[in-house]
Design a protein around this motif. Structure first.
Motif, PDB file in Angstrom:
ATOM      1  N   ALA A  88       0.848  -1.193   0.000  1.00 53.71           N
ATOM      2  CA  ALA A  88       0.000   0.000   0.000  1.00 53.71           C
ATOM      3  C   ALA A  88       0.887   1.247   0.000  1.00 53.71           C
ATOM      4  O   ALA A  88       1.979   1.242   0.588  1.00 53.71           O
ATOM      5  N   PRO A  89       0.441   2.324  -0.653  1.00 50.44           N
ATOM      6  CA  PRO A  89       1.252   3.540  -0.709  1.00 50.44           C
ATOM      7  C   PRO A  89       1.654   4.085   0.663  1.00 50.44           C
ATOM      8  O   PRO A  89       2.803   4.496   0.849  1.00 50.44           O
ATOM      9  N   ASP A  90       0.737   4.092   1.634  1.00 45.74           N
ATOM     10  CA  ASP A  90       1.093   4.625   2.951  1.00 45.74           C
ATOM     11  C   ASP A  90       2.126   3.740   3.650  1.00 45.74           C
ATOM     12  O   ASP A  90       3.014   4.242   4.348  1.00 45.74           O
ATOM     13  N   ALA A  91       2.053   2.444   3.457  1.00 44.60           N
ATOM     14  CA  ALA A  91       3.047   1.536   4.036  1.00 44.60           C
ATOM     15  C   ALA A  91       4.418   1.780   3.391  1.00 44.60           C
ATOM     16  O   ALA A  91       5.449   1.786   4.084  1.00 44.60           O
ATOM     17  N   ALA A  92       4.438   2.009   2.087  1.00 43.52           N
ATOM     18  CA  ALA A  92       5.694   2.304   1.394  1.00 43.52           C
ATOM     19  C   ALA A  92       6.284   3.622   1.899  1.00 43.52           C
ATOM     20  O   ALA A  92       7.499   3.735   2.094  1.00 43.52           O
ATOM     21  N   ALA A  93       5.426   4.613   2.131  1.00 42.47           N
ATOM     22  CA  ALA A  93       5.892   5.908   2.629  1.00 42.47           C
ATOM     23  C   ALA A  93       6.563   5.748   3.996  1.00 42.47           C
ATOM     24  O   ALA A  93       7.656   6.278   4.238  1.00 42.47           O
ATOM     25  N   ARG A  94       5.938   5.005   4.892  1.00 45.94           N
ATOM     26  CA  ARG A  94       6.507   4.771   6.227  1.00 45.94           C
ATOM     27  C   ARG A  94       7.834   3.990   6.127  1.00 45.94           C
ATOM     28  O   ARG A  94       8.801   4.306   6.818  1.00 45.94           O
ATOM     29  N   ARG A  95       7.844   2.975   5.256  1.00 47.47           N
ATOM     30  CA  ARG A  95       9.060   2.178   5.077  1.00 47.47           C
ATOM     31  C   ARG A  95      10.198   3.032   4.549  1.00 47.47           C
ATOM     32  O   ARG A  95      11.324   2.975   5.050  1.00 47.47           O
ATOM     33  N   GLU A  96       9.921   3.837   3.527  1.00 47.12           N
ATOM     34  CA  GLU A  96      10.965   4.674   2.927  1.00 47.12           C
ATOM     35  C   GLU A  96      11.521   5.681   3.933  1.00 47.12           C
ATOM     36  O   GLU A  96      12.731   5.902   3.991  1.00 47.12           O
ATOM     37  N   LEU A  97      10.650   6.303   4.731  1.00 51.18           N
ATOM     38  CA  LEU A  97      11.106   7.280   5.726  1.00 51.18           C
ATOM     39  C   LEU A  97      12.054   6.616   6.725  1.00 51.18           C
ATOM     40  O   LEU A  97      13.104   7.161   7.056  1.00 51.18           O
ATOM     41  N   ARG A  98      11.702   5.431   7.161  1.00 58.17           N
ATOM     42  CA  ARG A  98      12.546   4.728   8.145  1.00 58.17           C
ATOM     43  C   ARG A  98      13.847   4.227   7.498  1.00 58.17           C
ATOM     44  O   ARG A  98      14.935   4.420   8.048  1.00 58.17           O
ATOM     45  N   GLU A  99      13.740   3.572   6.329  1.00 56.53           N
ATOM     46  CA  GLU A  99      14.931   3.018   5.687  1.00 56.53           C
ATOM     47  C   GLU A  99      15.908   4.101   5.248  1.00 56.53           C
ATOM     48  O   GLU A  99      17.104   4.016   5.519  1.00 56.53           O
ATOM     49  N   GLU A 100      15.407   5.087   4.545  1.00 56.80           N
ATOM     50  CA  GLU A 100      16.285   6.077   3.916  1.00 56.80           C
ATOM     51  C   GLU A 100      16.795   7.148   4.876  1.00 56.80           C
ATOM     52  O   GLU A 100      17.909   7.646   4.709  1.00 56.80           O
ATOM     53  N   MET A 101      15.966   7.530   5.855  1.00 56.80           N
ATOM     54  CA  MET A 101      16.343   8.612   6.756  1.00 56.80           C
ATOM     55  C   MET A 101      16.516   8.172   8.207  1.00 56.80           C
ATOM     56  O   MET A 101      17.090   8.907   8.996  1.00 56.80           O
ATOM     57  N   GLY A 102      15.957   7.014   8.572  1.00 56.11           N
ATOM     58  CA  GLY A 102      16.035   6.563   9.956  1.00 56.11           C
ATOM     59  C   GLY A 102      15.019   7.243  10.862  1.00 56.11           C
ATOM     60  O   GLY A 102      15.188   7.273  12.073  1.00 56.11           O
ATOM     61  N   TYR A 103      13.933   7.755  10.266  1.00 59.70           N
ATOM     62  CA  TYR A 103      12.906   8.487  11.015  1.00 59.70           C
ATOM     63  C   TYR A 103      11.565   7.760  10.964  1.00 59.70           C
ATOM     64  O   TYR A 103      11.266   7.036  10.008  1.00 59.70           O
ATOM     65  N   GLU A 104      10.755   8.008  11.986  1.00 63.27           N
ATOM     66  CA  GLU A 104       9.344   7.620  12.006  1.00 63.27           C
ATOM     67  C   GLU A 104       8.547   8.864  12.354  1.00 63.27           C
ATOM     68  O   GLU A 104       9.064   9.781  13.003  1.00 63.27           O
ATOM     69  N   ALA A 105       7.295   8.899  11.933  1.00 62.53           N
ATOM     70  CA  ALA A 105       6.443  10.063  12.192  1.00 62.53           C
ATOM     71  C   ALA A 105       5.145   9.618  12.848  1.00 62.53           C
ATOM     72  O   ALA A 105       4.626   8.550  12.536  1.00 62.53           O
TER      73      ALA A 105
END
Length: 192
Positions: A88-105
C-alpha cells in the motif's frame, strides 16, 4: 450544464520491451472518443512510488541533497521510493522514511496521488506529509546516488522551492503541496 467527456478505450496492447522490473514499454491500439483508432500509441509501465515530505518535531524539514543520473548537478529531494508488489502507498511511505532517513512520524497527511504522464502512463506518485518525525534508527539506504541528509527551516525550504532546487517535478509538487497544507493550517499567505 457540464459537457460529458468521453474517455479513450484500450483496444489491445503489446509488450515491445520488458527491460526489467523497473521498465516495460508497450504499444497500445486505442480508440479515441470520435471513433478513430491509433494503432501504435506508446505506453510506459514503471512502478508506482511514494514520496514523503517529512517535518521533525521541532519543525525542521528533512530532505536530501543528492545526485541523480538524469539531473545535472545536485538536487534537493524529499525521501521516497518505489512501492513493492502488493504494498500500500502509505506503508511504502513509512518504510521509505525509516529506511532512507532513519525516522518515524506520528502524524501523516495524504497529499494525493498523481500520474506522471497523462498520455503515456509511466507511474503514479503517492505524496505524503509526515509530521512530528523523530530519529529512531540509522538510515539503511540502498540508494545508488550520493546523498546528504539536510534539516531545513520552513523559510529555507520555501526558498529552495522558489529557486528550483527541487529539480524533479514530483518532488517539487510534493514540497509545494506540503507547504500549501501548512499555509492552509496556519492561515499564512505567500507573497511572491
Amino acid at each position: 450544464m457540464s459537457k460529458v467527456l468521453r474517455t479513450w478505450q484500450t483496444v489491445s496492447r503489446q509488450t515491445i520491451l520488458q527491460h526489467n522490473k523497473f521498465l516495460t514499454v508497450e504499444s497500445h491500439t486505442v480508440r479515441l472518443p470520435d471513433g478513430r483508432l491509433i494503432s501504435d500509441w506508446p505506453w510506459i509501465v514503471a512502478p508506482d512510488a511514494a514520496i514523503v515530505v517529512a517535518v521533525t518535531e521541532d519543525g525542521q524539514f528533512l530532505c536530501f541533497r543528492q545526485t541523480k543520473y538524469a539531473v545535472e548537478g545536485t538536487t534537493l529531494a524529499p525521501v521516497g521510493g518505489m512501492l513493492e508488489p502488493g504494498e500500500a502507498p502509505d506503508a511504502a511511505a513509512r518504510r521509505e522514511l525509516r529506511e532512507e532517513m532513519g525516522y518515524e512520524a506520528s502524524e501523516w497527511v495524504n497529499l494525493g496521488s498523481y500520474v506522471l504522464d497523462p498520455n503515456r502512463g509511466v507511474a503514479t506518485m503517492h505524496l505524503f506529509l509526515a509530521l512530528n518525525a523523530r530519529r529512531v534508527a540509522e538510515p539503511d539506504s540502498d540508494d545508488l546516488e550520493d546523498q546528504e541528509l539536510l534539516l531545513l527551516s520552513r523559510d529555507e525550504i520555501e526558498r529552495a522551492l522558489q529557486v528550483g532546487a527541487f529539480k524533479v517535478v514530483a518532488w517539487a509538487a510534493a514540497v509545494a503541496l506540503a507547504l500549501n497544507h501548512f499555509n492552509a493550517a496556519t492561515g499564512r499567505m505567500e507573497h511572491g
